[in-house]
Design a protein around this motif. Structure first.
Motif, PDB file in Angstrom:
ATOM      1  N   PHE A  36      -2.444   4.623  37.237  1.00  0.00           N
ATOM      2  CA  PHE A  36      -1.201   3.952  37.605  1.00  0.00           C
ATOM      3  C   PHE A  36      -1.449   2.443  37.675  1.00  0.00           C
ATOM      4  O   PHE A  36      -2.459   1.997  38.220  1.00  0.00           O
ATOM      5  CB  PHE A  36      -0.690   4.466  38.958  1.00  0.00           C
ATOM      6  N   THR A  37      -0.519   1.689  37.119  1.00  0.00           N
ATOM      7  CA  THR A  37      -0.669   0.247  37.089  1.00  0.00           C
ATOM      8  C   THR A  37       0.718  -0.385  37.163  1.00  0.00           C
ATOM      9  O   THR A  37       1.715   0.326  37.298  1.00  0.00           O
ATOM     10  CB  THR A  37      -1.449  -0.183  35.825  1.00  0.00           C
ATOM     11  N   ARG A  38       0.773  -1.721  37.085  1.00  0.00           N
ATOM     12  CA  ARG A  38       2.086  -2.363  37.221  1.00  0.00           C
ATOM     13  C   ARG A  38       2.129  -3.683  36.451  1.00  0.00           C
ATOM     14  O   ARG A  38       1.096  -4.252  36.098  1.00  0.00           O
ATOM     15  CB  ARG A  38       2.407  -2.636  38.691  1.00  0.00           C
ATOM     16  N   GLU A  39       3.371  -4.126  36.224  1.00  0.00           N
ATOM     17  CA  GLU A  39       3.601  -5.422  35.582  1.00  0.00           C
ATOM     18  C   GLU A  39       4.668  -6.209  36.348  1.00  0.00           C
ATOM     19  O   GLU A  39       5.605  -5.599  36.876  1.00  0.00           O
ATOM     20  CB  GLU A  39       4.051  -5.223  34.134  1.00  0.00           C
ATOM     21  N   PRO A  40       4.539  -7.552  36.357  1.00  0.00           N
ATOM     22  CA  PRO A  40       3.308  -8.242  35.977  1.00  0.00           C
ATOM     23  C   PRO A  40       2.209  -7.890  36.963  1.00  0.00           C
ATOM     24  O   PRO A  40       2.467  -7.668  38.148  1.00  0.00           O
ATOM     25  CB  PRO A  40       3.678  -9.720  36.035  1.00  0.00           C
ATOM     26  N   GLY A  41       0.986  -7.841  36.472  1.00  0.00           N
ATOM     27  CA  GLY A  41      -0.142  -7.469  37.313  1.00  0.00           C
ATOM     28  C   GLY A  41      -1.110  -6.595  36.560  1.00  0.00           C
ATOM     29  O   GLY A  41      -1.246  -6.698  35.347  1.00  0.00           O
ATOM     30  N   GLY A  42      -1.794  -5.726  37.294  1.00  0.00           N
ATOM     31  CA  GLY A  42      -2.686  -4.769  36.660  1.00  0.00           C
ATOM     32  C   GLY A  42      -4.103  -5.268  36.415  1.00  0.00           C
ATOM     33  O   GLY A  42      -5.006  -4.465  36.204  1.00  0.00           O
ATOM     34  N   THR A  43      -4.289  -6.577  36.416  1.00  0.00           N
ATOM     35  CA  THR A  43      -5.612  -7.189  36.253  1.00  0.00           C
ATOM     36  C   THR A  43      -5.698  -8.351  37.249  1.00  0.00           C
ATOM     37  O   THR A  43      -4.665  -8.804  37.769  1.00  0.00           O
ATOM     38  CB  THR A  43      -5.810  -7.753  34.833  1.00  0.00           C
ATOM     39  N   PRO A  44      -6.898  -8.868  37.513  1.00  0.00           N
ATOM     40  CA  PRO A  44      -6.984 -10.026  38.408  1.00  0.00           C
ATOM     41  C   PRO A  44      -6.120 -11.199  37.944  1.00  0.00           C
ATOM     42  O   PRO A  44      -5.414 -11.819  38.753  1.00  0.00           O
ATOM     43  CB  PRO A  44      -8.478 -10.373  38.388  1.00  0.00           C
ATOM     44  N   LEU A  45      -6.145 -11.489  36.636  1.00  0.00           N
ATOM     45  CA  LEU A  45      -5.303 -12.564  36.113  1.00  0.00           C
ATOM     46  C   LEU A  45      -3.828 -12.217  36.272  1.00  0.00           C
ATOM     47  O   LEU A  45      -3.016 -13.044  36.706  1.00  0.00           O
ATOM     48  CB  LEU A  45      -5.619 -12.817  34.640  1.00  0.00           C
ATOM     49  N   GLY A  46      -3.472 -10.985  35.918  1.00  0.00           N
ATOM     50  CA  GLY A  46      -2.087 -10.564  36.010  1.00  0.00           C
ATOM     51  C   GLY A  46      -1.539 -10.636  37.424  1.00  0.00           C
ATOM     52  O   GLY A  46      -0.381 -11.026  37.638  1.00  0.00           O
ATOM     53  N   GLU A  47      -2.377 -10.277  38.404  1.00  0.00           N
ATOM     54  CA  GLU A  47      -1.927 -10.327  39.791  1.00  0.00           C
ATOM     55  C   GLU A  47      -1.717 -11.767  40.254  1.00  0.00           C
ATOM     56  O   GLU A  47      -0.795 -12.060  41.022  1.00  0.00           O
ATOM     57  CB  GLU A  47      -2.916  -9.603  40.698  1.00  0.00           C
ATOM     58  N   ARG A  48      -2.559 -12.674  39.774  1.00  0.00           N
ATOM     59  CA  ARG A  48      -2.372 -14.083  40.140  1.00  0.00           C
ATOM     60  C   ARG A  48      -1.095 -14.638  39.512  1.00  0.00           C
ATOM     61  O   ARG A  48      -0.341 -15.384  40.153  1.00  0.00           O
ATOM     62  CB  ARG A  48      -3.589 -14.893  39.695  1.00  0.00           C
ATOM     63  N   LEU A  49      -0.843 -14.252  38.263  1.00  0.00           N
ATOM     64  CA  LEU A  49       0.395 -14.680  37.612  1.00  0.00           C
ATOM     65  C   LEU A  49       1.606 -14.065  38.309  1.00  0.00           C
ATOM     66  O   LEU A  49       2.651 -14.708  38.433  1.00  0.00           O
ATOM     67  CB  LEU A  49       0.377 -14.312  36.134  1.00  0.00           C
ATOM     68  N   ARG A  50       1.472 -12.828  38.764  1.00  0.00           N
ATOM     69  CA  ARG A  50       2.557 -12.169  39.490  1.00  0.00           C
ATOM     70  C   ARG A  50       2.932 -12.965  40.737  1.00  0.00           C
ATOM     71  O   ARG A  50       4.120 -13.167  41.029  1.00  0.00           O
ATOM     72  CB  ARG A  50       2.129 -10.743  39.875  1.00  0.00           C
ATOM     73  N   GLU A  51       1.915 -13.388  41.484  1.00  0.00           N
ATOM     74  CA  GLU A  51       2.181 -14.158  42.693  1.00  0.00           C
ATOM     75  C   GLU A  51       2.985 -15.415  42.378  1.00  0.00           C
ATOM     76  O   GLU A  51       3.926 -15.763  43.094  1.00  0.00           O
ATOM     77  CB  GLU A  51       0.854 -14.541  43.356  1.00  0.00           C
TER      78      GLU A  51
END
Length: 207
Positions: A36-51
């Motif tokens: 299970f994963t999510r967008e935006p997110g799912g990776t360390p970079l993705g989570e920072r962009l999500r924030e």
């Protein structure tokens, strides 16, 4: 059995969190490997962009916002989704590219053609095997957003924004019924649960 790539999507307030738990329980009951994963997110970079993307104080242009979404998605595909599928693990993502067409396209007005260019560049021919689209009337969505936690940058938009978002989701589902299942989530949770479980049963029986 070939692993499946599933996405769960829909307008804010449609009940994705609740139904993700239903999907998780379905996989666990059958002992099927799943990530299970999510967008935006799912990776360390993705989570920072999500924030950054969800922070109410963020001010970016529409093109920048869209490029950030696809930057997170590209890393997500390379680091998480594609390796899992290659290793025989099913993937369930909370949102994917349909959300970009709905929010940046429908909601904010970016032309579909611009989004499609990025979609092809980042994803190639990859599309979800199934997208479960949770749908509720606009007034239900707005009421749930209003009564929830502190609103993020997207949740602070006006009703017309969410109306356009919902319209695009439903248009995309109508145009590709082989990939989408629209589930009315403005019902008793038990009824929605049964419908989603039936959808998953059919998908994996056909595999």
């Amino acid at each position: 059995m070939q692993p499946k790539f599933l996405t769960l999507d829909g307008i804010d307030g449609a009940g994705k969190t609740t139904q993700l738990n239903v999907i998780r329980a379905w996989f666990e009951a059958r002992g099927l490997p799943v990530l299970f994963t999510r967008e935006p997110g799912g990776t360390p970079l993705g989570e920072r962009l999500r924030e950054i993307l969800l922070a109410p104080e963020t001010q970016v242009s529409l093109r920048t916002e869209t490029l950030m979404m696809f930057a997170a998605r590209c890393q997500h595909l390379e680091d998480v989704i594609l390796p899992a599928l290659k290793n025989g693990v099913n993937v369930v993502s909370d949102r994917f590219t349909d959300a970009t067409f709905a929010y940046q396209g429908g909601g904010r007005g970016l032309p579909d053609a611009d989004i499609a260019v990025l979609e092809r560049w980042v994803q190639g021919s990859l599309k979800p095997d199934l997208t479960i689209l949770l749908d509720v009337p606009l007034e239900v969505s707005l009421a749930r957003i209003e009564s929830s936690r502190e609103k993020d940058r997207f949740e602070q938009e006006q009703a017309d924004f969410f109306r356009r978002v919902r319209d695009v989701y439903l248009q995309r589902a109508a145009a590709a019924p082989e990939r989408y299942v629209v589930v009315n989530s403005n019902r008793e949770k038990a009824d929605v649960k049964v419908e989603i479980e039936t959808v998953l049963d059919k998908l994996f029986q056909a595999a």
